[in-house]
Scaffold this motif. Structure first.
Motif, PDB file in Angstrom:
ATOM      1  N   GLY A 111       0.794  -1.240  -0.147  1.00 38.66           N
ATOM      2  CA  GLY A 111       0.026  -0.157   0.112  1.00 38.66           C
ATOM      3  C   GLY A 111       0.617   1.439   0.048  1.00 38.66           C
ATOM      4  O   GLY A 111       0.203   2.315   0.223  1.00 38.66           O
ATOM      5  N   ARG A 112       2.020   1.136  -0.344  1.00 36.47           N
ATOM      6  CA  ARG A 112       2.987   2.296  -0.008  1.00 36.47           C
ATOM      7  C   ARG A 112       4.158   2.347  -1.192  1.00 36.47           C
ATOM      8  O   ARG A 112       4.829   1.384  -1.266  1.00 36.47           O
ATOM      9  CB  ARG A 112       3.407   2.400   1.296  1.00 36.47           C
ATOM     10  CG  ARG A 112       4.083   3.479   1.680  1.00 36.47           C
ATOM     11  CD  ARG A 112       5.014   3.107   3.034  1.00 36.47           C
ATOM     12  NE  ARG A 112       4.132   2.856   4.308  1.00 36.47           N
ATOM     13  CZ  ARG A 112       3.785   3.878   5.000  1.00 36.47           C
ATOM     14  NH1 ARG A 112       4.350   4.944   4.901  1.00 36.47           N
ATOM     15  NH2 ARG A 112       2.977   3.808   5.931  1.00 36.47           N
ATOM     16  N   GLN A 134       0.840  -3.923  -7.586  1.00 39.83           N
ATOM     17  CA  GLN A 134       0.139  -2.778  -7.019  1.00 39.83           C
ATOM     18  C   GLN A 134       0.549  -1.712  -8.089  1.00 39.83           C
ATOM     19  O   GLN A 134       1.204  -1.746  -8.889  1.00 39.83           O
ATOM     20  CB  GLN A 134       1.035  -2.231  -5.931  1.00 39.83           C
ATOM     21  CG  GLN A 134       0.581  -3.417  -4.703  1.00 39.83           C
ATOM     22  CD  GLN A 134       1.229  -2.680  -3.396  1.00 39.83           C
ATOM     23  OE1 GLN A 134       0.566  -2.298  -2.501  1.00 39.83           O
ATOM     24  NE2 GLN A 134       2.551  -2.911  -2.966  1.00 39.83           N
ATOM     25  N   ARG A 137      -2.637   5.003  -7.016  1.00 42.28           N
ATOM     26  CA  ARG A 137      -4.143   5.359  -6.945  1.00 42.28           C
ATOM     27  C   ARG A 137      -4.671   6.285  -7.969  1.00 42.28           C
ATOM     28  O   ARG A 137      -5.718   6.097  -8.398  1.00 42.28           O
ATOM     29  CB  ARG A 137      -4.290   6.002  -5.244  1.00 42.28           C
ATOM     30  CG  ARG A 137      -4.466   5.188  -4.444  1.00 42.28           C
ATOM     31  CD  ARG A 137      -5.001   5.687  -3.021  1.00 42.28           C
ATOM     32  NE  ARG A 137      -4.958   4.997  -1.943  1.00 42.28           N
ATOM     33  CZ  ARG A 137      -5.267   5.585  -0.674  1.00 42.28           C
ATOM     34  NH1 ARG A 137      -5.328   6.631  -0.715  1.00 42.28           N
ATOM     35  NH2 ARG A 137      -5.443   4.503   0.175  1.00 42.28           N
ATOM     36  N   ARG A 163     -12.510   6.753  -7.225  1.00 44.21           N
ATOM     37  CA  ARG A 163     -12.558   5.972  -6.054  1.00 44.21           C
ATOM     38  C   ARG A 163     -11.995   6.700  -4.759  1.00 44.21           C
ATOM     39  O   ARG A 163     -12.248   6.585  -3.794  1.00 44.21           O
ATOM     40  CB  ARG A 163     -11.644   4.701  -6.280  1.00 44.21           C
ATOM     41  CG  ARG A 163     -11.641   3.396  -5.364  1.00 44.21           C
ATOM     42  CD  ARG A 163     -13.108   2.988  -5.473  1.00 44.21           C
ATOM     43  NE  ARG A 163     -13.369   2.184  -4.406  1.00 44.21           N
ATOM     44  CZ  ARG A 163     -14.661   1.809  -4.187  1.00 44.21           C
ATOM     45  NH1 ARG A 163     -15.685   1.796  -5.129  1.00 44.21           N
ATOM     46  NH2 ARG A 163     -15.040   1.131  -3.036  1.00 44.21           N
ATOM     47  N   TRP A 164     -10.897   7.579  -5.107  1.00 43.01           N
ATOM     48  CA  TRP A 164     -10.183   8.017  -3.978  1.00 43.01           C
ATOM     49  C   TRP A 164     -10.119   9.476  -3.623  1.00 43.01           C
ATOM     50  O   TRP A 164      -9.455  10.115  -2.650  1.00 43.01           O
ATOM     51  CB  TRP A 164      -8.615   7.631  -4.239  1.00 43.01           C
ATOM     52  CG  TRP A 164      -8.292   6.176  -4.586  1.00 43.01           C
ATOM     53  CD1 TRP A 164      -8.128   5.459  -5.595  1.00 43.01           C
ATOM     54  CD2 TRP A 164      -8.453   5.133  -3.318  1.00 43.01           C
ATOM     55  NE1 TRP A 164      -8.061   4.075  -5.526  1.00 43.01           N
ATOM     56  CE2 TRP A 164      -8.206   3.886  -3.890  1.00 43.01           C
ATOM     57  CE3 TRP A 164      -8.567   5.206  -1.878  1.00 43.01           C
ATOM     58  CZ2 TRP A 164      -7.997   2.765  -3.260  1.00 43.01           C
ATOM     59  CZ3 TRP A 164      -8.329   4.241  -1.155  1.00 43.01           C
ATOM     60  CH2 TRP A 164      -8.079   2.962  -1.865  1.00 43.01           C
ATOM     61  N   GLY A 165     -10.701  10.194  -4.548  1.00 44.53           N
ATOM     62  CA  GLY A 165     -10.798  11.756  -4.453  1.00 44.53           C
ATOM     63  C   GLY A 165      -9.699  12.388  -4.947  1.00 44.53           C
ATOM     64  O   GLY A 165      -9.115  11.587  -5.865  1.00 44.53           O
ATOM     65  N   GLY A 171      -4.337  11.310   3.188  1.00 42.57           N
ATOM     66  CA  GLY A 171      -3.999  10.001   2.668  1.00 42.57           C
ATOM     67  C   GLY A 171      -3.772   9.638   1.460  1.00 42.57           C
ATOM     68  O   GLY A 171      -3.274   8.689   0.908  1.00 42.57           O
ATOM     69  N   ASN A 172      -3.744  10.691   0.383  1.00 45.69           N
ATOM     70  CA  ASN A 172      -3.487  10.420  -0.970  1.00 45.69           C
ATOM     71  C   ASN A 172      -1.949  10.866  -1.250  1.00 45.69           C
ATOM     72  O   ASN A 172      -1.534  10.526  -2.266  1.00 45.69           O
ATOM     73  CB  ASN A 172      -4.367  11.103  -1.877  1.00 45.69           C
ATOM     74  CG  ASN A 172      -5.760  10.215  -1.944  1.00 45.69           C
ATOM     75  OD1 ASN A 172      -5.701   8.990  -1.806  1.00 45.69           O
ATOM     76  ND2 ASN A 172      -6.989  11.111  -2.337  1.00 45.69           N
ATOM     77  N   LEU A 174       1.638  10.514   1.312  1.00 50.57           N
ATOM     78  CA  LEU A 174       2.017  10.110   2.605  1.00 50.57           C
ATOM     79  C   LEU A 174       2.765  10.943   3.345  1.00 50.57           C
ATOM     80  O   LEU A 174       2.739  11.585   4.474  1.00 50.57           O
ATOM     81  CB  LEU A 174       2.198   8.854   2.572  1.00 50.57           C
ATOM     82  CG  LEU A 174       1.115   7.682   2.259  1.00 50.57           C
ATOM     83  CD1 LEU A 174       1.791   6.121   2.037  1.00 50.57           C
ATOM     84  CD2 LEU A 174      -0.180   7.719   3.008  1.00 50.57           C
ATOM     85  N   PRO A 214       0.377   6.313  -1.427  1.00 47.73           N
ATOM     86  CA  PRO A 214      -0.145   5.096  -1.273  1.00 47.73           C
ATOM     87  C   PRO A 214      -0.373   4.225  -2.651  1.00 47.73           C
ATOM     88  O   PRO A 214      -0.202   4.988  -3.668  1.00 47.73           O
ATOM     89  CB  PRO A 214      -1.671   5.170  -0.651  1.00 47.73           C
ATOM     90  CG  PRO A 214      -1.659   6.876  -1.164  1.00 47.73           C
ATOM     91  CD  PRO A 214      -0.561   7.451  -1.176  1.00 47.73           C
ATOM     92  N   LEU A 215      -0.201   3.162  -2.412  1.00 52.36           N
ATOM     93  CA  LEU A 215      -0.590   2.146  -3.845  1.00 52.36           C
ATOM     94  C   LEU A 215      -1.968   1.565  -3.571  1.00 52.36           C
ATOM     95  O   LEU A 215      -2.342   1.399  -2.612  1.00 52.36           O
ATOM     96  CB  LEU A 215       0.576   1.254  -3.941  1.00 52.36           C
ATOM     97  CG  LEU A 215       1.802   1.846  -4.268  1.00 52.36           C
ATOM     98  CD1 LEU A 215       3.113   0.803  -4.078  1.00 52.36           C
ATOM     99  CD2 LEU A 215       1.980   2.538  -5.595  1.00 52.36           C
ATOM    100  N   ALA A 216      -2.604   1.242  -4.676  1.00 49.90           N
ATOM    101  CA  ALA A 216      -4.002   0.345  -4.800  1.00 49.90           C
ATOM    102  C   ALA A 216      -3.540  -0.765  -5.454  1.00 49.90           C
ATOM    103  O   ALA A 216      -2.500  -1.127  -6.020  1.00 49.90           O
ATOM    104  CB  ALA A 216      -4.911   1.271  -5.465  1.00 49.90           C
ATOM    105  N   PRO A 217      -4.372  -1.963  -5.316  1.00 48.22           N
ATOM    106  CA  PRO A 217      -4.219  -3.196  -6.124  1.00 48.22           C
ATOM    107  C   PRO A 217      -4.309  -3.005  -7.516  1.00 48.22           C
ATOM    108  O   PRO A 217      -5.074  -2.153  -8.046  1.00 48.22           O
ATOM    109  CB  PRO A 217      -5.150  -4.022  -5.832  1.00 48.22           C
ATOM    110  CG  PRO A 217      -6.281  -3.183  -4.889  1.00 48.22           C
ATOM    111  CD  PRO A 217      -5.521  -2.012  -4.368  1.00 48.22           C
ATOM    112  N   TYR A 219      -5.363  -4.041 -10.797  1.00 51.15           N
ATOM    113  CA  TYR A 219      -6.349  -4.785 -11.430  1.00 51.15           C
ATOM    114  C   TYR A 219      -6.206  -4.785 -12.984  1.00 51.15           C
ATOM    115  O   TYR A 219      -5.511  -3.780 -13.396  1.00 51.15           O
ATOM    116  CB  TYR A 219      -7.917  -4.711 -10.944  1.00 51.15           C
ATOM    117  CG  TYR A 219      -7.971  -4.916  -9.604  1.00 51.15           C
ATOM    118  CD1 TYR A 219      -7.593  -6.192  -8.963  1.00 51.15           C
ATOM    119  CD2 TYR A 219      -8.245  -3.967  -8.539  1.00 51.15           C
ATOM    120  CE1 TYR A 219      -7.912  -6.845  -7.628  1.00 51.15           C
ATOM    121  CE2 TYR A 219      -8.703  -4.456  -7.335  1.00 51.15           C
ATOM    122  CZ  TYR A 219      -8.385  -5.447  -6.775  1.00 51.15           C
ATOM    123  OH  TYR A 219      -8.388  -6.039  -5.533  1.00 51.15           O
TER     124      TYR A 219
END
Ligand code: FAD
Ligand code: FAD
Lengths: 473, 473
Positions: A111-112, A134, A137, A163-165, A171-172, A174, A214-217, A219
């Motif tokens: 996540g980072r 990953q 975001r 999804r993330w704003g 949080g977007n 760090l 941060p990182l997101a999965p 897909y």
């Protein structure tokens, strides 16, 4: 060649650091996508730096800053120059600080990510995906070429914001390391609410030397385009789709007919001219449910589904996100240079109403392009409408009408932080500039609060940086 | 032992499939957490099945259904019996179909899981985490013991709903295989909007034999508890925190003082009696930003942070989610058996107002417990308030007052789908029951629409299943 600044003195002080002073090359690296705007094109056409300096490490950045500070030479940082309001253009000349060589990914965790600011976004993902499935975001539609530091210093959000704003949201980002412009430059680590000191400050109050986001999965994302007979139907669908908390989307835009057919040339055969479209990027595992959801809407017609197409059919098609955000504008400009654009916000909960009212008010002069996002916990949309340009006066009038209707405009035809943003002093960024750039050498002319504390934003005039007036002269 | 049904005939027809007819054991497996409710406790105390049948595979399920259909024996599926409205209790006796033996994880893909319905939720995550750093999006606070099939057939959401919404939301269940109760049972695969046919239908219209649900990344989640002087301040904080789209949370609850101190015994030393608390599970990489956000709230005091505690200090402490959802109720009941509860929804955008009005109206008789969730794209909260029980009449009155205030109640003191839900026929589920269970043998007495199509929900009475009346007699 004569300079306003002691460029030779600088060069001797930063010996060993890569520089370039061929005027043609420096000029090229002093520009961004400012020409999107007829206004900025007129104002900034002649802007150029005196020297391009390309540090390879944080310690080289510190050496450059110390030397430039000593000699009183302005320093304007540059990622890869994809900004479109002249953010990275050196209005007072001096050093263009090219950060693109500092492009290492330093750490990938769950996540980072930690990376150098010059790392290009697409290149980052090319490392995080095989490492641990990953990805970033958020990214601008200039993903393929923009840098991480430039995105944070000059951008606001984009793909992923559904999804993330946005980048401004807690949080977007760090943490950031930031070098100050002082006799002995310091490196500060900012986290939490302190991030607002330098995020989206156009590099006016510090040079970002390290970024953690941060990182997101990662897909597989499937591009889907759905057509509608009316703009209102397309917007209502997109709004409702965005509100489906269980459907993982990465992008969700609406573009009014006939723009999609007329400007998305590679996709043209899928896009009937009379169709208003919603463009989405859907996680593979959410596709089925998204299509089921879409069937609930009478009149919704799936025009394009990446997943059912062969590699041959897909060859040469840009990804959906390159139909969105300012890539929509770019494609329109290429077809019709008389097109320009605005950046608006349709505030929740009246977004659909306001979209419709705007359409009724302007007709074909302002063609809707909506970007749905999460904003303070709700779904709403930004607009990047395409505008048939007639004159700067009419453009200003269109902006005023929007604002009178309750649709704030972030004017993309201005190069200052304030005029492109909230039209007021950002006290936090100003205070940090006093601390981190006491001589005001970083990216001069972009922060009105610094240049002219008494500036009256209600005057109806455009701020003109005196340094720029000199230069342009 | 005499039976209403030809149990011996059944046994011979399902030879080779595991069964149990020791009455004490069958009775034990005919119960769930119905005793949470004083009303259900009175009504359901004597309910028991006649035989427990534990299929090991889909084909065994089909054999059991065919045999029971032929003999006219009711079949009530059961996951692990953690429901709390008697959902899995066989009101007409017959077969208790124990699905807990069908517990295999069949496939783990990016963002996607396929498993048998009896798989326990915590056990699933113990496989998906090492496999690919993934975990379930949603689980009830009975995570440690509940089954996936029971959650989908009997639950609604819970931990994870602050990010993903509820089970009813598109995309939170991907597909289900369902066996019908016919002479020759069929297995149907349901996806998209067809999932609503059997999701949250209490197993009244099909036996789920396979489940596919999405997976989310498995981060390290950090338990955080923040204290406030007033309930309103705690609720406002939680609402605002939930609206931070960039802060990845998995759980977000508010519990009014003095409940936390009085009933969270293991955490008691962290929880001053006068503090109203917000309980959150925060992704490790969002912790810093969450704490920074928390500092914006005057009066917010971080009472508990899992990340700064030693393994010794953490030993014996339940995870935060076992302070939430119906575990709050369970802990309160253990301390004070005269406590009962309700399930309410505070509809957006008036949630904070309604929480405050409820507090003013009932004082200590109804103690707030809020669960913040995403609901149709917005943040709002459910309530699981603790109620000082005096009589069933007063409980009904409290419910009526809530509804008059605009706070819908999902009555947890009713065993029927309709009374516990929307108080109206679910035409989709009823139609599917006609198709999949034409003799009405699946979990009898739970779907009023089937038993008594003319039932008047506005009568103010409680539905009493005739079969249950017989049995209780
Ligand atoms: C077609 C098109 C589409 C776009 N779409 C989007 C979009 O979807 N979302 C969006 O937000 N933007 C968008 N943009 C704007 C821009 O592409 C992005 O913001 C991009 O991330 C900028 O990155 P860059 O490396 O090009 O930055 P640059 O343009 O080089 O710089 C941007 C700003 O950051 C400063 N800066 C750069 N590096 C540093 C550093 N290390 N320290 C301090 N300051 C620094 C510069 O001085 C400048 O003020 C778009 C632009 C175009 C032309
Ligand atoms: C302390 C406590 C906390 C709880 N917290 C939550 C919460 O946070 N969220 C929530 O949603 N619920 C909650 N519940 C209720 C319950 O624990 C969950 O819904 C749980 O997921 C049910 O799973 P189970 O395996 O125990 O199902 P069971 O109780 O065994 O069955 C539930 C229903 O599903 C049916 N069923 C079971 N398996 C199948 C199948 N294979 N096919 C068809 N029908 C089937 C049963 O007939 C029954 O109607 C809580 C309960 C307690 C006691």
């Amino acid at each position: 060649m004569t300079h306003r600044y002691d460029i030779e003195g600088l060069k001797s002080r930063i010996d060993g650091i890569k520089t370039e002073d061929n005027p043609a090359l420096v000029r090229q690296k002093s520009r961004d996508f400012f020409w999107y705007s007829p206004t900025l094109k007129r104002q900034l056409e002649n802007v150029t730096g005196d020297i391009l300096v390309s540090p390879a490490s944080e310690s080289e950045v510190l050496r450059v800053l110390a030397a430039a500070y000593e000699l009183g030479i302005p320093v304007t940082p540059r990622g890869t120059g994809t900004g479109n309001y002249g953010q990275a253009m050196p209005l007072s000349g001096g050093v263009v600080l090219d950060m693109s060589g500092m492009d290492k990914v330093k750490e990938i965790g769950p996540g980072r990510l930690v990376a150098e600011p010059g790392a290009m976004l697409a290149k980052i993902d090319r490392q995080t995906r095989p490492h641990s499935g990953q990805e970033l975001r958020l990214f601008p539609s200039t993903y393929a070429t923009a840098s991480l530091g430039g995105f944070i210093a000059g951008g606001s959000g984009g793909v992923g914001s559904i999804r993330w704003g946005g980048l401004r949201d807690a949080g977007n980002v760090l943490s950031l390391k930031v070098a100050t412009m002082e006799a002995s430059p310091r490196v500060l680590t900012l986290t939490g609410d302190d991030l607002h000191k330098v995020a989206h400050a156009y590099g006016t109050n510090g040079i970002i030397t390290e970024v953690s986001v941060p990182l997101a999965p990662a897909y597989t994302w499937v591009d889907v385009i759905v057509g509608f007979d009316t703009l209102a139907a397309a917007a209502a669908y997109a709004n409702a789709l965005g509100e489906q908390d269980g459907l993982l989307l990465k992008e969700l835009a609406v573009i009014a007919a006939p723009v999609p057919h007329d400007v998305f040339l590679r996709h043209q055969k899928f896009l009937p001219r009379e169709k208003h479209i919603a463009v989405a990027m859907v996680a593979e595992h959410a596709l089925d449910a998204t299509l089921a959801f879409t069937r609930r809407f009478a009149g919704a017609e799936v025009l394009f589904r990446q997943d059912v197409m062969s590699p041959e059919e897909l060859r040469g098609l840009p990804p959906a996100f390159e139909l969105a955000w300012n890539h929509t504008t770019l494609r329109a400009l290429r077809i019709d240079p008389s097109i320009t654009y605005l950046q608006t916000l349709y505030p929740f909960p009246n977004q659909l109403d306001l979209v419709e009212k705007t359409r009724e008010r302007f007709g074909d002069e302002v063609m809707a392009h909506l970007e749905f996002v999460r904003f303070d916990g709700k779904i709403t949309c930004f607009g990047l409408p395409l505008v048939r340009f007639t004159s700067e006066e009419r453009l200003d009038e269109i902006i005023r009408i929007h604002e009178d209707m309750g649709v704030p405009v972030f004017n993309p035809h201005r190069y200052t932080l304030e005029e492109g943003g909230m039209k007021q002093t950002d006290a936090v960024q100003l205070a940090f500039k006093r601390e981190a750039d006491p001589r005001g050498l970083l990216n001069p002319g972009k922060m009105i609060a610094w240049e002219n504390p008494d500036y009256d934003y209600t005057s109806g005039k455009t701020y003109l940086f005196p340094g720029l007036a000199d230069r342009a002269a």
